[in-house]
Design a protein around this motif. Structure first.
Motif, mmCIF file in Angstrom:
data_model
loop_
_atom_site.group_PDB
_atom_site.id
_atom_site.type_symbol
_atom_site.label_atom_id
_atom_site.label_comp_id
_atom_site.label_asym_id
_atom_site.label_seq_id
_atom_site.Cartn_x
_atom_site.Cartn_y
_atom_site.Cartn_z
ATOM 1 N N ASN A 89 85.235 28.749 -2.898
ATOM 2 C CA ASN A 89 86.250 29.747 -3.162
ATOM 3 C C ASN A 89 87.188 29.669 -2.044
ATOM 4 O O ASN A 89 87.872 30.731 -1.917
ATOM 5 C CB ASN A 89 86.150 30.945 -3.581
ATOM 6 C CG ASN A 89 85.922 31.306 -5.146
ATOM 7 O OD1 ASN A 89 86.549 30.362 -5.909
ATOM 8 N ND2 ASN A 89 85.172 32.197 -5.556
ATOM 9 N N SER A 90 86.845 28.901 -0.923
ATOM 10 C CA SER A 90 87.547 29.102 0.207
ATOM 11 C C SER A 90 89.242 28.670 0.113
ATOM 12 O O SER A 90 90.024 28.830 0.878
ATOM 13 C CB SER A 90 87.120 28.385 1.446
ATOM 14 O OG SER A 90 87.160 27.068 1.108
ATOM 15 N N GLY A 91 89.474 27.837 -1.011
ATOM 16 C CA GLY A 91 90.864 27.549 -1.368
ATOM 17 C C GLY A 91 90.829 26.005 -0.911
ATOM 18 O O GLY A 91 92.033 25.521 -0.773
ATOM 19 N N LYS A 92 90.013 25.142 -1.050
ATOM 20 C CA LYS A 92 89.933 23.827 -0.823
ATOM 21 C C LYS A 92 91.021 23.204 -1.943
ATOM 22 O O LYS A 92 91.965 22.506 -1.555
ATOM 23 C CB LYS A 92 88.585 22.926 -1.050
ATOM 24 C CG LYS A 92 87.454 23.582 -0.036
ATOM 25 C CD LYS A 92 85.984 23.025 -0.483
ATOM 26 C CE LYS A 92 85.580 23.624 -1.669
ATOM 27 N NZ LYS A 92 85.398 24.917 -1.472
ATOM 28 N N SER A 93 90.612 23.425 -3.221
ATOM 29 C CA SER A 93 91.620 22.535 -4.201
ATOM 30 C C SER A 93 93.156 23.341 -4.257
ATOM 31 O O SER A 93 94.136 22.618 -4.413
ATOM 32 C CB SER A 93 91.285 23.209 -5.582
ATOM 33 O OG SER A 93 89.759 22.657 -5.726
ATOM 34 N N SER A 94 93.156 24.499 -3.645
ATOM 35 C CA SER A 94 94.660 25.162 -3.800
ATOM 36 C C SER A 94 95.249 24.443 -2.600
ATOM 37 O O SER A 94 96.598 24.266 -2.564
ATOM 38 C CB SER A 94 94.773 26.735 -3.419
ATOM 39 O OG SER A 94 93.989 27.330 -4.328
ATOM 40 N N ALA A 107 90.382 28.093 -9.451
ATOM 41 C CA ALA A 107 89.971 29.464 -10.215
ATOM 42 C C ALA A 107 89.281 30.230 -9.189
ATOM 43 O O ALA A 107 89.096 30.020 -8.349
ATOM 44 C CB ALA A 107 88.924 28.765 -11.277
ATOM 45 N N ASP A 108 89.311 31.426 -9.877
ATOM 46 C CA ASP A 108 88.783 32.600 -9.050
ATOM 47 C C ASP A 108 87.098 32.638 -8.932
ATOM 48 O O ASP A 108 86.691 33.338 -8.223
ATOM 49 C CB ASP A 108 89.190 33.889 -9.619
ATOM 50 C CG ASP A 108 90.341 34.617 -9.142
ATOM 51 O OD1 ASP A 108 90.341 34.042 -7.842
ATOM 52 O OD2 ASP A 108 91.152 35.074 -9.580
ATOM 53 N N ASN A 207 92.141 29.248 5.829
ATOM 54 C CA ASN A 207 93.039 29.535 4.819
ATOM 55 C C ASN A 207 93.282 30.817 4.403
ATOM 56 O O ASN A 207 92.505 31.945 4.859
ATOM 57 C CB ASN A 207 92.585 28.476 3.589
ATOM 58 C CG ASN A 207 93.584 28.774 2.562
ATOM 59 O OD1 ASN A 207 94.941 28.682 2.700
ATOM 60 N ND2 ASN A 207 93.019 28.530 1.018
ATOM 61 N N LYS A 208 94.343 31.229 3.638
ATOM 62 C CA LYS A 208 94.584 32.486 3.073
ATOM 63 C C LYS A 208 94.906 33.538 4.247
ATOM 64 O O LYS A 208 94.625 34.772 4.208
ATOM 65 C CB LYS A 208 93.308 33.176 2.306
ATOM 66 C CG LYS A 208 92.607 32.263 1.360
ATOM 67 C CD LYS A 208 91.799 32.962 0.408
ATOM 68 C CE LYS A 208 91.015 32.057 -0.515
ATOM 69 N NZ LYS A 208 90.037 32.715 -1.411
ATOM 70 N N ASP A 210 97.865 34.777 4.402
ATOM 71 C CA ASP A 210 98.696 35.678 3.760
ATOM 72 C C ASP A 210 97.752 37.094 3.436
ATOM 73 O O ASP A 210 98.784 38.117 3.189
ATOM 74 C CB ASP A 210 99.317 35.064 2.603
ATOM 75 C CG ASP A 210 98.219 34.674 1.548
ATOM 76 O OD1 ASP A 210 98.053 35.345 0.557
ATOM 77 O OD2 ASP A 210 97.569 33.788 1.825
ATOM 78 N N LEU A 211 96.745 37.037 3.351
ATOM 79 C CA LEU A 211 96.094 38.216 3.003
ATOM 80 C C LEU A 211 95.960 39.273 4.212
ATOM 81 O O LEU A 211 95.643 38.730 5.386
ATOM 82 C CB LEU A 211 94.682 37.989 2.444
ATOM 83 C CG LEU A 211 94.684 37.216 1.315
ATOM 84 C CD1 LEU A 211 93.413 37.017 0.812
ATOM 85 C CD2 LEU A 211 95.470 38.203 0.117
ATOM 86 N N SER A 235 98.312 29.207 4.899
ATOM 87 C CA SER A 235 97.896 29.739 3.532
ATOM 88 C C SER A 235 98.567 28.888 2.589
ATOM 89 O O SER A 235 99.638 28.509 2.689
ATOM 90 C CB SER A 235 98.912 31.063 3.444
ATOM 91 O OG SER A 235 98.870 31.357 2.082
ATOM 92 N N SER A 236 97.655 28.527 1.615
ATOM 93 C CA SER A 236 98.026 27.486 0.442
ATOM 94 C C SER A 236 98.896 28.280 -0.516
ATOM 95 O O SER A 236 99.645 27.531 -1.140
ATOM 96 C CB SER A 236 96.767 26.800 -0.072
ATOM 97 O OG SER A 236 95.849 27.618 -0.337
ATOM 98 N N MET A 237 98.682 29.630 -0.510
ATOM 99 C CA MET A 237 99.618 30.340 -1.304
ATOM 100 C C MET A 237 101.384 30.372 -0.736
ATOM 101 O O MET A 237 102.107 30.124 -1.604
ATOM 102 C CB MET A 237 99.075 31.812 -1.469
ATOM 103 C CG MET A 237 99.396 32.617 -2.578
ATOM 104 S SD MET A 237 98.414 31.734 -3.998
ATOM 105 C CE MET A 237 97.375 33.310 -3.837
#
Ligand SMILES: Nc1nc2c(ncn2[C@@H]2O[C@H](COP(=O)(O)OP(=O)(O)O)[C@@H](O)[C@H]2O)c(=O)[nH]1
Ligand SMILES: [Mg+2]
Length: 329
Positions: A89-94, A107-108, A207-208, A210-211, A235-237
């Motif tokens: 969930n660290s955001g590798k795929s994102s 996914a979450d 990553n992330k 933005d949070l 941020s991948s977002m």
């Protein structure tokens, strides 16, 4: 033994003696195949390694299903292969989706990505292969994933900058890799050929960002670890840091892009040749055509900055990124 094998060949060949698993042997032999120059004198050697690799692959196939692993290697493609690893969930795929624009399963919940999968990231006129992988945890690091890390040219380790657990995740992952003799090193560390499968040029991707919670990780890592690979916050977002990351991934590969040009013509700027940093005019000639290498007389070079323009150079001239070269035979 054919003559004219580069010294690197013998260095890598030595490591074959210590290799135990068929996967490890295959990785080293593929490395050897990438080093061996192709000409009449090496045909037999190339064929020998190819047949050995085929036999080892059969051996892997014959193993009981549980030990086989899902997907042991991914055919290299583009200018270099970069493997993206990290905790769940660290955001590798994102991140891969943000860098490549390709749909990746996100996914979450943890363990969404169960097998490794390749994606192509465009960077200027070249493409770099990124490999998405399942998470590494304290009790979950499959052998095939270790082998795949050893085969890749570089590693991105993705952490969730907003999670208070990220520094302990980092420790877990670095330790799990160390148990398998793999160490992540910064971009500028020279890697001797015999250490190639075990020392990996790496970037830590936080990553992330933005949070709201994502602020302290960078400092925390600096206090807790010494000698980490370079860190980059993204941020991948939101896309923050994306372009800088792309460029850093390119630098991580330690390659140069070289444009070729025929005398009196314009250079081909669309499809540069990709060579290892430290390559010479002669290395370029070898890649273009083996006859070129033999008959090469001299070359003319133009550099990107415009400070070198049509300079006549010899075959041992060191190529820089984005040089344009005209070969004369
Ligand atoms: N806010 C925020 N969430 C993200 C970011 N990157 C990924 N996520 C979320 O984190 C979760 C896990 O992402 P995923 O890419 O599947 O992680 P993986 O398990 O490392 O591949 C998903 O809910 C994503 O939407 C980011 O940069 N910012
Ligand atoms: Mg994933």
């Amino acid at each position: 033994m054919p003559a004219n094998l580069p010294p690197e060949y013998y260095e890598v060949e030595k490591t074959l003696r210590q290799a135990r698993s068929p996967e490890e042997k295959i990785a080293i032999m593929e490395k050897l195949l990438s080093i061996i120059p192709r000409h009449k004198g090496t045909e037999k050697l190339v064929a020998l390694y190819r047949s050995k690799i085929a036999k080892l692959k059969e051996e892997i196939e014959r193993r009981p299903a549980a030990r086989k692993g899902q997907l042991f290697r991914i055919e290299k493609s583009g200018a270099g292969q970069v493997i993206v690893i990290g905790p769940p969930n660290s955001g590798k795929s994102s991140l891969i989706r943000a860098l490549t624009g390709v749909e990746v399963e996100v996914a979450d919940f943890p363990f969404t990505t169960r097998i490794a999968a390749p994606y192509m990231m465009p960077f200027e006129k070249i493409k770099i292969q990124l490999i998405d992988t399942p998470p590494i945890t304290a009790d979950f690091l499959e052998s095939w994933l270790v082998e795949m890390i050893k085969m890749a040219e570089a590693v991105l380790l993705v952490l969730d900058a907003s999670s208070p657990e990220s520094s302990s995740w980092l420790e877990v992952i670095l330790n799990r890799l160390k148990e398998r003799k793999v160490e992540l090193v910064p971009e500028n560390v020279p890697i001797p050929p015999d250490r190639f499968p075990f020392l990996k040029r790496s970037l830590l991707v936080l990553n992330k960002i933005d949070l709201r919670e994502a602020s302290e990780l960078q400092e925390e890592l600096e206090i807790l670890f010494n000698q980490l690979p370079e860190k980059i916050a993204v941020s991948s977002m939101s896309g923050a840091g994306k372009e800088e990351l792309r460029r850093k991934i390119f630098h991580l590969l330690q390659i140069v892009r070289v444009y070729s040009k025929a005398p009196g013509k314009k250079p081909d700027l669309e499809s540069p040749f990709i060579l290892k940093k430290g390559s010479t005019i002669l290395d370029l000639a070898r890649v273009i055509h083996k006859d070129f290498a033999e008959k090469l007389n001299y070359a003319r070079v133009w550099n990107k900055q415009g400070t070198i323009s049509g300079l006549r150079v010899t075959r041992d001239y060191l190529l820089q990124d984005e040089d344009t070269v005209e070969l004369h035979i």
